[in-house]
Design an enzyme around this catalytic site. Structure first.
Site, short mmCIF file in Angstrom:
data_model
loop_
_atom_site.label_atom_id
_atom_site.label_comp_id
_atom_site.label_asym_id
_atom_site.label_seq_id
_atom_site.Cartn_x
_atom_site.Cartn_y
_atom_site.Cartn_z
N SER A 1 0.84 -1.19 0.00
CA SER A 1 0.00 0.00 0.00
C SER A 1 0.88 1.23 0.00
O SER A 1 1.98 1.21 0.57
CB SER A 1 -0.90 0.02 1.24
OG SER A 1 -1.54 1.27 1.39
N TYR B 1 -2.49 -0.42 10.08
CA TYR B 1 -2.49 -0.74 8.65
C TYR B 1 -1.19 -0.29 8.00
O TYR B 1 -0.55 -1.05 7.27
CB TYR B 1 -3.68 -0.08 7.97
CG TYR B 1 -3.76 -0.32 6.49
CD1 TYR B 1 -4.19 -1.54 5.99
CD2 TYR B 1 -3.41 0.68 5.58
CE1 TYR B 1 -4.28 -1.77 4.62
CE2 TYR B 1 -3.48 0.46 4.22
CZ TYR B 1 -3.93 -0.76 3.74
OH TYR B 1 -4.00 -0.97 2.38
N LYS C 1 1.67 -2.77 6.34
CA LYS C 1 2.05 -2.66 4.93
C LYS C 1 3.52 -2.26 4.78
O LYS C 1 4.19 -2.66 3.82
CB LYS C 1 1.13 -1.68 4.21
CG LYS C 1 -0.30 -2.19 4.04
CD LYS C 1 -0.34 -3.53 3.32
CE LYS C 1 -1.76 -3.98 3.01
NZ LYS C 1 -1.81 -5.30 2.34
#
Length: 252
Positions: A143, A156, A160
């Site tokens: 990401s 998150y 990532k």
């Protein structure tokens, strides 16, 4: 179909829906046999059936990528049914946005188990098969959040970033075995799952920020995944390809 992946065998986690489904279908169109792995067997079966109906080869498997044994079992079943895995796509992810103090230990643990440990279990299960086959390619779904600050997305972003680091280190470790390790960093992408939680107004705000003037579609990510898995990218390893319509660098 150009047949850029003819003779390859792919394992795609989270392959039943969204970006994973698009990658599974695109790989099959390019000649690969596909093991569609998903937590929900029914969506994996729907994707595999679509591939078979179009003349391709695919099997559907249920596996929770947070469970190392289940990942190994899925990989073994793919080898038995289709042949040694030569392409691994680590796409499965579980995520919850929100202020860090509101995220429970259980929630954080599941995000790490699926989003990062699942990648490692995929490496461990597929790399030995790739070695036996003489080489392979791993495509991780990372990401832009791996390199950008993100409000309400600490976990998150951290996961990532770990996937991006595992991509670079995997390229160094597995390169002597003729195994390339790459990653895709998708920008805002309209999947069925995202549409359930993102309003039309929110999508429009994101679209207006896109230098290219549109949002991403699952097929955009699938096209990049085909390229990275193909011989056209034979000198590409350790890199994370931003497939984001230019938004990362426009606003970084």
């Amino acid at each position: 179909m150009q047949g850029r992946l003819t003779g390859r065998v792919a394992m795609v986690t989270g392959g039943g829906g969204g970006i994973g489904r698009a990658i599974s279908l695109a790989y099959a169109r390019e000649g690969a046999a596909v093991g569609v792995v998903d937590l929900k067997l029914e969506v994996a079966e729907a994707t595999a059936q679509e591939i078979v109906a179009a003349g391709g080869q695919a099997i559907a498997l249920r596996a929770n990528v947070a469970d190392r044994e289940e990942v190994f079992t899925a990989a073994a079943r793919i080898k038995h049914a289709l042949g040694p895995i030569t392409i691994l796509v680590n796409n499965a992810m579980y995520n919850r946005y929100g202020p860090l103090e509101e995220q429970t230990e259980t929630m954080i643990g599941r995000m790490i188990d699926v989003g990062f440990k699942g990648v490692i279990w995929g490496y461990q299960a597929a790399v030995p098969q790739m070695r036996l086959a003489g080489g392979g390619v791993i495509v991780n779904i990372a990401s832009p959040s791996a390199v950008l600050a993100m409000k309400n997305g600490i976990m998150y972003s951290a996961i990532k970033a770990a996937v991006a680091a595992a991509t670079r280190s995997g390229a160094a470790e597995f390169g002597p075995d003729n195994i390339r390790v790459t990653a895709i960093a998708p920008g805002p992408t309209q999947t069925d799952g995202a549409n359930l939680v993102v309003s039309e107004e929110a999508w429009e705000r994101r679209r207006q920020r896109m230098p290219i003037g549109r949002l991403g579609q699952p097929e955009d990510m699938a096209n990049a995944a085909v390229f990275l898995a193909s011989d056209e990218a034979s000198f590409v390893t350790g890199d994370m390809l931003f497939v984001d319509g230019g938004v990362t660098y426009a606003f970084s």
